[in-house]
Design a protein around this motif. Structure first.
Motif, PDB file in Angstrom:
ATOM      1  N   GLN A 239       2.036   8.463   5.766  1.00 39.47           N
ATOM      2  CA  GLN A 239       0.952   7.929   4.961  1.00 39.47           C
ATOM      3  C   GLN A 239      -0.260   8.865   5.001  1.00 39.47           C
ATOM      4  OE1 GLN A 239       0.733   4.112   6.851  1.00 39.47           O
ATOM      5  NE2 GLN A 239       2.948   3.973   6.672  1.00 39.47           N
TER       6      GLN A 239
ATOM      7  N   LYS B  85      -3.551   1.824  -1.994  1.00 39.57           N
ATOM      8  CA  LYS B  85      -3.297   2.890  -1.023  1.00 39.57           C
ATOM      9  C   LYS B  85      -4.404   2.874   0.030  1.00 39.57           C
ATOM     10  CE  LYS B  85      -1.617   6.812   0.401  1.00 39.57           C
ATOM     11  NZ  LYS B  85      -0.474   6.640   1.300  1.00 39.57           N
ATOM     12  N   SER B  86      -4.072   3.154   1.267  1.00 37.92           N
ATOM     13  CA  SER B  86      -5.092   3.091   2.331  1.00 37.92           C
ATOM     14  C   SER B  86      -6.053   4.274   2.282  1.00 37.92           C
ATOM     15  CB  SER B  86      -4.442   3.143   3.710  1.00 37.92           C
ATOM     16  OG  SER B  86      -3.527   2.123   3.903  1.00 37.92           O
TER      17      SER B  86
ATOM     18  N   SER C  28       0.841  -1.202   0.000  1.00 40.35           N
ATOM     19  CA  SER C  28       0.000   0.000   0.000  1.00 40.35           C
ATOM     20  C   SER C  28       0.875   1.251   0.000  1.00 40.35           C
ATOM     21  CB  SER C  28      -0.867  -0.043   1.261  1.00 40.35           C
ATOM     22  OG  SER C  28      -1.664   1.104   1.329  1.00 40.35           O
ATOM     23  N   SER C  29       0.664   2.111  -0.981  1.00 40.64           N
ATOM     24  CA  SER C  29       1.510   3.310  -1.114  1.00 40.64           C
ATOM     25  C   SER C  29       1.014   4.141  -2.289  1.00 40.64           C
ATOM     26  CB  SER C  29       2.962   2.907  -1.396  1.00 40.64           C
ATOM     27  OG  SER C  29       3.023   2.209  -2.624  1.00 40.64           O
TER      28      SER C  29
ATOM     29  N   THR D  20       6.833  -7.132   5.350  1.00 40.75           N
ATOM     30  CA  THR D  20       6.960  -5.796   4.777  1.00 40.75           C
ATOM     31  C   THR D  20       8.020  -5.044   5.562  1.00 40.75           C
ATOM     32  OG1 THR D  20       5.888  -3.678   4.249  1.00 40.75           O
ATOM     33  CG2 THR D  20       5.011  -4.843   6.128  1.00 40.75           C
ATOM     34  N   THR D  21       8.708  -4.159   4.902  1.00 37.99           N
ATOM     35  CA  THR D  21       9.813  -3.308   5.371  1.00 37.99           C
ATOM     36  C   THR D  21      11.178  -3.907   5.052  1.00 37.99           C
ATOM     37  OG1 THR D  21       8.560  -2.133   7.092  1.00 37.99           O
ATOM     38  CG2 THR D  21      10.953  -2.158   7.345  1.00 37.99           C
ATOM     39  N   GLY D  22      11.841  -3.242   4.125  1.00 41.28           N
ATOM     40  CA  GLY D  22      13.231  -3.570   3.799  1.00 41.28           C
ATOM     41  C   GLY D  22      13.434  -4.672   2.782  1.00 41.28           C
TER      42      GLY D  22
ATOM     43  N   LYS E 249      -2.059  -5.433   9.225  1.00 40.28           N
ATOM     44  CA  LYS E 249      -0.671  -4.980   9.143  1.00 40.28           C
ATOM     45  C   LYS E 249      -0.363  -4.276  10.459  1.00 40.28           C
ATOM     46  CE  LYS E 249       1.986  -2.016   6.013  1.00 40.28           C
ATOM     47  NZ  LYS E 249       1.825  -1.290   4.731  1.00 40.28           N
TER      48      LYS E 249
ATOM     49  N   GLU F  80       0.566  12.019   2.908  1.00 38.89           N
ATOM     50  CA  GLU F  80       0.472  11.796   1.473  1.00 38.89           C
ATOM     51  C   GLU F  80      -0.988  11.733   1.041  1.00 38.89           C
ATOM     52  OE1 GLU F  80       1.198   7.988  -0.325  1.00 38.89           O
ATOM     53  OE2 GLU F  80       2.597   8.896  -1.719  1.00 38.89           O
TER      54      GLU F  80
ATOM     55  N   VAL G 106       6.400  -4.989  -1.139  1.00 40.62           N
ATOM     56  CA  VAL G 106       7.527  -4.157  -1.543  1.00 40.62           C
ATOM     57  C   VAL G 106       7.037  -2.760  -1.904  1.00 40.62           C
ATOM     58  CG1 VAL G 106       9.461  -3.993  -3.156  1.00 40.62           C
ATOM     59  CG2 VAL G 106       8.560  -6.229  -2.551  1.00 40.62           C
ATOM     60  N   CYS G 107       7.709  -1.738  -1.364  1.00 48.08           N
ATOM     61  CA  CYS G 107       7.405  -0.342  -1.738  1.00 48.08           C
ATOM     62  C   CYS G 107       8.688   0.429  -2.020  1.00 48.08           C
ATOM     63  CB  CYS G 107       6.655   0.390  -0.623  1.00 48.08           C
ATOM     64  SG  CYS G 107       4.988  -0.137  -0.428  1.00 48.08           S
ATOM     65  N   SER G 108       9.526   0.619  -0.975  1.00 46.03           N
ATOM     66  CA  SER G 108      10.691   1.496  -1.110  1.00 46.03           C
ATOM     67  C   SER G 108      11.575   1.107  -2.290  1.00 46.03           C
ATOM     68  CB  SER G 108      11.524   1.471   0.174  1.00 46.03           C
ATOM     69  OG  SER G 108      10.797   2.052   1.233  1.00 46.03           O
TER      70      SER G 108
ATOM     71  N   SER H  93      12.618   2.846   3.217  1.00 47.64           N
ATOM     72  CA  SER H  93      13.402   1.926   4.054  1.00 47.64           C
ATOM     73  C   SER H  93      14.760   1.654   3.421  1.00 47.64           C
ATOM     74  CB  SER H  93      12.652   0.606   4.201  1.00 47.64           C
ATOM     75  OG  SER H  93      12.611  -0.077   2.964  1.00 47.64           O
TER      76      SER H  93
ATOM     77  N   ASN I 105      -4.521  -1.570   8.347  1.00 45.28           N
ATOM     78  CA  ASN I 105      -3.283  -1.069   8.940  1.00 45.28           C
ATOM     79  C   ASN I 105      -3.684  -0.379  10.238  1.00 45.28           C
ATOM     80  OD1 ASN I 105      -1.080   0.472   9.720  1.00 45.28           O
ATOM     81  ND2 ASN I 105      -0.470   0.938   7.619  1.00 45.28           N
TER      82      ASN I 105
ATOM     83  N   TYR J 231      10.047   2.524  -5.310  1.00 44.49           N
ATOM     84  CA  TYR J 231      10.204   3.985  -5.393  1.00 44.49           C
ATOM     85  C   TYR J 231      11.628   4.319  -5.865  1.00 44.49           C
ATOM     86  CZ  TYR J 231       5.820   5.569  -3.245  1.00 44.49           C
ATOM     87  OH  TYR J 231       4.499   5.875  -3.010  1.00 44.49           O
TER      88      TYR J 231
HETATM   89  C1  LIG Z   1       5.065   7.072   0.263  1.00 41.92           C
HETATM   90  C2  LIG Z   1       4.529   5.914   1.046  1.00 41.92           C
HETATM   91  C3  LIG Z   1       3.167   5.825   1.308  1.00 41.92           C
HETATM   92  C4  LIG Z   1       2.669   4.764   2.060  1.00 41.92           C
HETATM   93  N1  LIG Z   1       1.333   4.678   2.295  1.00 41.92           N
HETATM   94  C5  LIG Z   1       0.825   3.621   2.988  1.00 41.92           C
HETATM   95  C6  LIG Z   1      -0.556   3.491   3.224  1.00 41.92           C
HETATM   96  O1  LIG Z   1      -1.373   4.313   2.790  1.00 41.92           O
HETATM   97  N2  LIG Z   1      -0.991   2.435   3.935  1.00 41.92           N
HETATM   98  C7  LIG Z   1      -0.139   1.485   4.430  1.00 41.92           C
HETATM   99  O2  LIG Z   1      -0.602   0.517   5.044  1.00 41.92           O
HETATM  100  N3  LIG Z   1       1.183   1.592   4.229  1.00 41.92           N
HETATM  101  C8  LIG Z   1       1.685   2.623   3.525  1.00 41.92           C
HETATM  102  N4  LIG Z   1       3.027   2.732   3.328  1.00 41.92           N
HETATM  103  C9  LIG Z   1       3.916   1.734   3.957  1.00 41.92           C
HETATM  104  C10 LIG Z   1       4.282   0.635   2.957  1.00 41.92           C
HETATM  105  O3  LIG Z   1       3.141  -0.097   2.553  1.00 41.92           O
HETATM  106  C11 LIG Z   1       5.308  -0.324   3.553  1.00 41.92           C
HETATM  107  O4  LIG Z   1       4.720  -1.063   4.609  1.00 41.92           O
HETATM  108  C12 LIG Z   1       6.546   0.378   4.077  1.00 41.92           C
HETATM  109  O5  LIG Z   1       6.996   1.361   3.164  1.00 41.92           O
HETATM  110  C13 LIG Z   1       7.674  -0.613   4.324  1.00 41.92           C
HETATM  111  O6  LIG Z   1       7.954  -1.379   3.164  1.00 41.92           O
HETATM  112  P1  LIG Z   1       9.200  -1.037   2.213  1.00 41.92           P
HETATM  113  O7  LIG Z   1      10.412  -1.206   3.002  1.00 41.92           O
HETATM  114  O8  LIG Z   1       9.090  -2.021   1.073  1.00 41.92           O
HETATM  115  O9  LIG Z   1       9.006   0.365   1.748  1.00 41.92           O
HETATM  116  C14 LIG Z   1       3.554   3.786   2.564  1.00 41.92           C
HETATM  117  C15 LIG Z   1       4.919   3.870   2.284  1.00 41.92           C
HETATM  118  C16 LIG Z   1       5.412   4.919   1.530  1.00 41.92           C
HETATM  119  C17 LIG Z   1       6.893   4.962   1.248  1.00 41.92           C
END
Ligand SMILES: Cc1cc2nc3c(=O)[nH]c(=O)nc-3n(C[C@H](O)[C@H](O)[C@H](O)COP(=O)(O)O)c2cc1C
Length: 327
Positions: A71, A45-46, A21-22, A243-245, A170, A74, A265-267, A217, A133, A270
């Motif tokens: 979050q 996205k949440s 979610s992002s 999730t994270t890293g 989450k 944004e 995966v998010c970071s 991350s 979340n 990005y």
């Molecule tokens: C810009 C951005 C927006 C995010 N928005 C949400 C969100 O709306 N809801 C949510 O549960 N997590 C959100 N996250 C968290 C990510 O889903 C994820 O759990 C977190 O970035 C760690 O994963 P990563 O290391 O792959 O980035 C967001 C992360 C980023 C970087």
């Protein structure tokens, strides 16, 4: 051909990489790009509890811009405060029409309040699953751990009673009895996503003000979910996702070995673009080929606590070695 398929929260995924979610999943176009790049599923996205119950202004006033959760910041800046609910339902409908991979909706919540009715609307418009979340920072010294944890249990129960689609939670790692809470949550829900990455706040020492620390991350953060997934895997009734890293194919392999059914995966996306999903999948396939594992099912959980040595004892020995100068 390696079989990368996995079952996560009751959903069939062609591979274990889920875009978390992002902002990457806040539009139909973004979701389409993730699916095209090879994602096994997407978490949208949440939407925030406060938007569902129309209390965004209270949220904004209470936190102040410097302290906003990344979050929330944004969401509020990009979506505005109007018609959030209808727009969110449209996003689910549009994403479902656009892609064939599972679409998991996401609600960011702090209570088991009236917003839980909204979960039914999420189901009605076609979401394949729902991720919650929950953000309760145990920062109030007057509230004990049990009281905070009860919120998670109440939310899980309330939402599961309202929908038939699978529900994931989450959560963060700030619990005194994490394994015990995970066990209790696992009875009601379909998956636990470990761990939410909270916004980090830093100090600007020149302006004597707060400043946000990095939103993204780094790969070394992956060891925290790795540790807990390996501890919990096989001990709780629901699936686990990391999730994270998680930034590369090797990190995916590690989380699967620990017992995760999927990774989010998010970071990494990005930083490298969504095409990086393909690179991560290549890394996973390459490792499976070298180790002669035809399918994810053949090695998933091999290094969980229940399958290998006890991480607690292992960690203690490593710490003792390091602190006594052993190698
Ligand atoms: C810009 C951005 C927006 C995010 N928005 C949400 C969100 O709306 N809801 C949510 O549960 N997590 C959100 N996250 C968290 C990510 O889903 C994820 O759990 C977190 O970035 C760690 O994963 P990563 O290391 O792959 O980035 C967001 C992360 C980023 C970087």
């Amino acid at each position: 051909m390696a079989d990368l398929s996995t079952k996560y929260m009751g959903l069939d995924l062609a591979n274990p990489i889920i875009v978390g979610s992002s902002g990457l999943t806040d539009s139909v176009e973004g979701v389409g790009k993730c699916a095209e790049a090879g994602a096994g599923a997407v978490v949208l996205k949440s939407i925030f509890e406060e938007q569902i119950v129309g209390e965004v202004d209270k949220l904004v006033d209470a936190s102040g811009p410097a302290y906003w959760h990344s979050q929330a910041a944004e969401y509020i800046t990009r979506y505005g405060r109007e018609n959030a609910v209808e727009r969110y339902l449209d996003l689910i409908r549009g994403a479902k029409e656009a892609v064939s991979v599972p679409v998991i909706a996401s609600i960011h919540c702090v209570s088991a309040g009236a917003w839980t009715e909204f979960a039914q609307r999420v189901e009605q418009v076609g979401a394949d699953g729902l991720e919650l979340n929950i953000f309760v920072l145990p920062a109030d010294p007057r509230i004990d751990g049990r009281t905070n944890e009860q919120i998670y249990l109440d939310v899980a129960k309330a939402v599961k009673q309202k929908v038939k689609i699978p529900v994931a939670l989450k959560i963060g790692s700030f619990f005194s009895g994490l394994a015990n809470l995970a066990l209790a949550l696992g009875v009601d829900i379909d998956a636990l996503v470990l761990f939410n990455r909270f916004a980090r706040v830093d100090f600007d020492t020149e302006k004597l003000s707060l400043k946000p620390a990095s939103f993204l991350s780094s790969p070394d953060e992956m060891v925290v979910p790795l540790r807990w997934i390996s501890i919990l895997s096989g001990q709780i009734a629901c699936d686990l996702a990391a999730t994270t890293g998680v930034h590369d194919g090797e990190a995916v392999v590690k989380q699967l070995l620990a017992g995760a059914a999927a990774v989010q995966v998010c970071s990494a996306l990005y930083k490298n673009g969504v095409g990086h999903i393909g690179t991560m999948l290549d890394g996973l396939r390459d490792w499976m080929g070298r180790h002669e594992f035809p399918s994810v099912a053949d090695f998933r959980g091999r290094m969980s606590q229940t399958e290998s040595l006890k991480p607690g004892a292992y960690e203690r020995v490593q710490f003792m070695k390091a602190s006594t100068g052993g190698s």
